[in-house]
Design a protein around this motif. Structure first.
Motif, short mmCIF file in Angstrom:
data_model
loop_
_atom_site.label_atom_id
_atom_site.label_comp_id
_atom_site.label_asym_id
_atom_site.label_seq_id
_atom_site.Cartn_x
_atom_site.Cartn_y
_atom_site.Cartn_z
N UNK A 135 0.83 -1.04 0.13
CA UNK A 135 0.12 -0.23 0.06
C UNK A 135 1.27 0.88 -0.15
N UNK A 136 0.84 2.12 -1.15
CA UNK A 136 1.25 3.30 -0.51
C UNK A 136 3.04 2.36 -1.69
N UNK A 137 2.49 2.34 -2.56
CA UNK A 137 3.99 1.37 -3.15
C UNK A 137 4.80 2.61 -4.08
N UNK A 138 4.16 3.91 -4.08
CA UNK A 138 5.61 4.59 -5.06
C UNK A 138 6.01 4.16 -6.80
N UNK A 139 7.44 5.04 -6.47
CA UNK A 139 7.42 4.14 -7.90
C UNK A 139 7.91 2.94 -8.22
N UNK A 140 7.48 2.12 -6.65
CA UNK A 140 7.76 0.76 -7.28
C UNK A 140 9.25 0.04 -7.10
N UNK B 86 10.15 -3.99 -6.71
CA UNK B 86 10.69 -4.19 -7.99
C UNK B 86 11.59 -5.24 -7.27
N UNK B 87 11.36 -5.49 -5.54
CA UNK B 87 12.85 -6.68 -5.58
C UNK B 87 12.04 -8.32 -5.52
N UNK B 88 11.14 -8.18 -5.18
CA UNK B 88 9.70 -8.81 -5.32
C UNK B 88 10.34 -9.63 -6.65
N UNK B 89 9.43 -8.95 -7.60
CA UNK B 89 9.12 -9.44 -8.75
C UNK B 89 10.46 -9.80 -9.18
N UNK B 90 11.66 -9.37 -8.80
CA UNK B 90 12.90 -9.66 -9.36
C UNK B 90 12.99 -11.20 -9.01
N UNK C 166 2.61 6.35 -9.73
CA UNK C 166 1.56 5.13 -10.49
C UNK C 166 2.53 4.60 -11.94
N UNK C 167 1.61 5.71 -12.07
CA UNK C 167 2.58 5.49 -14.08
C UNK C 167 4.87 5.55 -14.46
N UNK C 168 4.92 5.84 -13.15
CA UNK C 168 6.21 5.87 -13.28
C UNK C 168 7.01 4.17 -13.26
N UNK C 169 6.17 3.34 -11.80
CA UNK C 169 6.18 2.03 -11.83
C UNK C 169 5.86 1.08 -12.52
N UNK C 170 4.98 1.18 -13.54
CA UNK C 170 4.34 0.14 -14.48
C UNK C 170 5.40 0.69 -14.89
N UNK C 171 5.64 1.85 -15.07
CA UNK C 171 6.55 1.97 -16.84
C UNK C 171 7.93 0.68 -16.33
N UNK C 172 7.71 0.65 -15.14
CA UNK C 172 9.40 -0.49 -15.03
C UNK C 172 8.87 -1.69 -14.47
N UNK C 173 7.36 -2.11 -14.85
CA UNK C 173 7.11 -3.65 -14.56
C UNK C 173 6.44 -4.34 -13.37
#
Length: 457
Positions: A150-155, A159-163, A178-185
């Motif tokens: 919650x309130x994940x900012x720019x990811x 990203x450490x979990x996603x990796x 949020x858009x910056x986070x989505x652009x980072x996957x």
């Protein structure tokens, strides 16, 4: 939003620091004569009630004056428009021990488009990396688990979990962030969190084994809806971790600049336990962290999960009681120290300017804006400040209108003093600017006391 009507009499002139018209503020002007200057009084027309337990609260223990929203940075064209200012007053609830502010602006207005991006602090990125490593190991998270922040900012954290291939979802209300986070996957839902959003997430993807909330709880005006949403989202045997600045550190280390309108509440363990207990959840473990000048990380689960409460929780609970966090006198004493600190700050700036010294800032954090506006520091005392975030550069600080420049400006102008506004990152900043002593430059930290430092760590 529980805005309360207020009557303001007086000092309504063209040069006033806020406008009582054409701004989304609960302040209205009531002129009782045709004279341009009248006595200033502010009277609450409705009772302010504790957002934790609904106890009526009447008298603030600390008043930091009229201030703008600390994360509302201005463009040059906005400098010619009236800037909204709101009372910044702090209350203590004697029933549930929650320290809190009144609500004058909605979360949508504050966080809909936000200027804070977590990825511009190296030390915070390292903190997030270590956290993920510890959580994966401690709770045996894998590709069959589900993590929601919650309130994940720019990811920056997820990203450490996603990796690692761990299914993750971020919930971030600030659309631009949020858009910056989505652009980072990083899968990110751009919504405010509460019961409705929690149910939507569960309906679409199921409960979360790990729910994360770093420095978000203070930003929530409706605690009941928010914590109720956490209860819905968390799996029956899942774990919720939340980090927030520790109220005891704020009091003991004079961290009054961490008080601003975007922070609706300030938590001790004593207070936060009650908040979660109301929703059938138990704080069963706690860690004391150095981040943000001293924070707590709490571990929470459904009470029905039957997790044993650790000795650390019991010890900290007892410690806070002994420290007086349930006593109104503790907060009154803090307010007197804040007033004395203002005089010390002004002594430093006045002396420096009388000696012909150039003082600049490093960083444009929200906390710095509280301090600058409370003390009346403008560009006549601080020429400019710098920030690594391009989202803040070429803007102006709210209220003080001090310009924000690129960090390279410091080496170009060679100031006498660099005032580190994000004092919690002072070691990181001193490393980044190592070498300012070559022209006789010194660092200044204002919290917990005025302290002049060299560039040697």
């Amino acid at each position: 939003m529980a805005q309360r009507q207020r009557a303001v009499e007086g000092l309504v002139t063209a040069s006033a620091p806020y406008n009582t018209h054409n701004m989304h503020s609960p302040i209205t002007a009531d002129r009782k004569s045709s004279t341009s200057i009248l006595p200033l009084t502010i009277q609450t027309m409705e009772t302010f009630c504790c957002r934790g337990c609904a106890t009526p609260l009447d008298i603030p223990f600390l008043d930091l004056g009229m201030q703008p929203l600390s994360n509302r940075y201005l463009t040059r064209s906005e400098l010619t428009h009236m800037e909204p200012f709101y009372p910044l007053r702090v209350f203590f609830c004697p029933e549930c021990y929650l320290v809190q502010l009144e609500e004058f602006e909605s979360p949508e207005a504050i966080f809909g488009d936000y200027a804070y991006f977590s990825s511009y602090s190296d030390s915070w990125l390292e903190h997030a990396r270590r956290y993920v490593e510890n959580m994966v190991q401690r709770f045996e998270l894998n590709e069959r688990s589900r993590v929601v922040e919650i309130a994940s900012n720019d990811g920056y954290l997820l990203r450490n979990f996603v990796q690692r291939g761990i299914p993750s979802l971020g919930v971030e209300p600030a659309r631009n962030v949020a858009e910056v986070a989505r652009e980072a996957g990083i899968p990110t839902l751009s919504k405010f969190f509460g019961r409705a959003t929690a149910q939507e997430i569960v309906d679409e993807g199921g409960h979360a084994d790990l729910v994360i909330g770093n420095n978000v709880l203070a930003h929530v005006p409706d605690l009941n809806d928010f914590v109720g949403g956490l209860s819905i989202l968390l799996a029956p045997d899942g774990v919720l971790t939340m980090e927030f600045p520790h109220l005891e550190r704020l009091l003991e280390e004079n961290q009054f600049d961490t008080i601003y309108h975007e922070h609706f509440s300030y938590f001790s363990l004593l207070a936060v336990e009650q908040v979660f207990a109301q929703k059938g959840m138990t704080v069963w473990d706690v860690e004391e962290l150095p981040t943000h000048g001293g924070s707590l990380r709490i571990y929470v689960s459904h009470s029905s999960a039957g997790r044993e409460v650790t000795q650390r929780v019991q010890d900290l609970r007892q410690h806070e009681q002994c420290a007086g966090l349930r006593d109104a006198g503790t907060y009154d004493a803090f307010a007197r120290r804040v007033e004395a600190m203002k005089r010390d700050f002004l002594d430093f700036f006045i002396k420096a300017k009388r000696e012909g010294k150039q003082v600049v800032g490093y960083g444009a954090p929200a906390k710095g804006n509280t301090m600058l506006n409370y003390c009346g520091i403008r560009s006549d005392f601080m020429d400019y400040t710098v920030d690594r975030s391009p989202h803040k550069q070429n803007h102006f600080l709210p209220g003080s209108h001090i310009p924000i420049r690129h960090p390279d400006t410091i080496s170009e102008t060679k100031p006498d003093y660099v005032c580190i506004l994000p004092w919690n990152l002072k070691d990181e900043v001193r490393q980044q600017l190592s070498g300012i002593s070559a022209w006789g430059g010194m660092f200044v930290v204002l919290i917990p006391v005025v302290d002049v430092l060299s560039d040697m760590l």
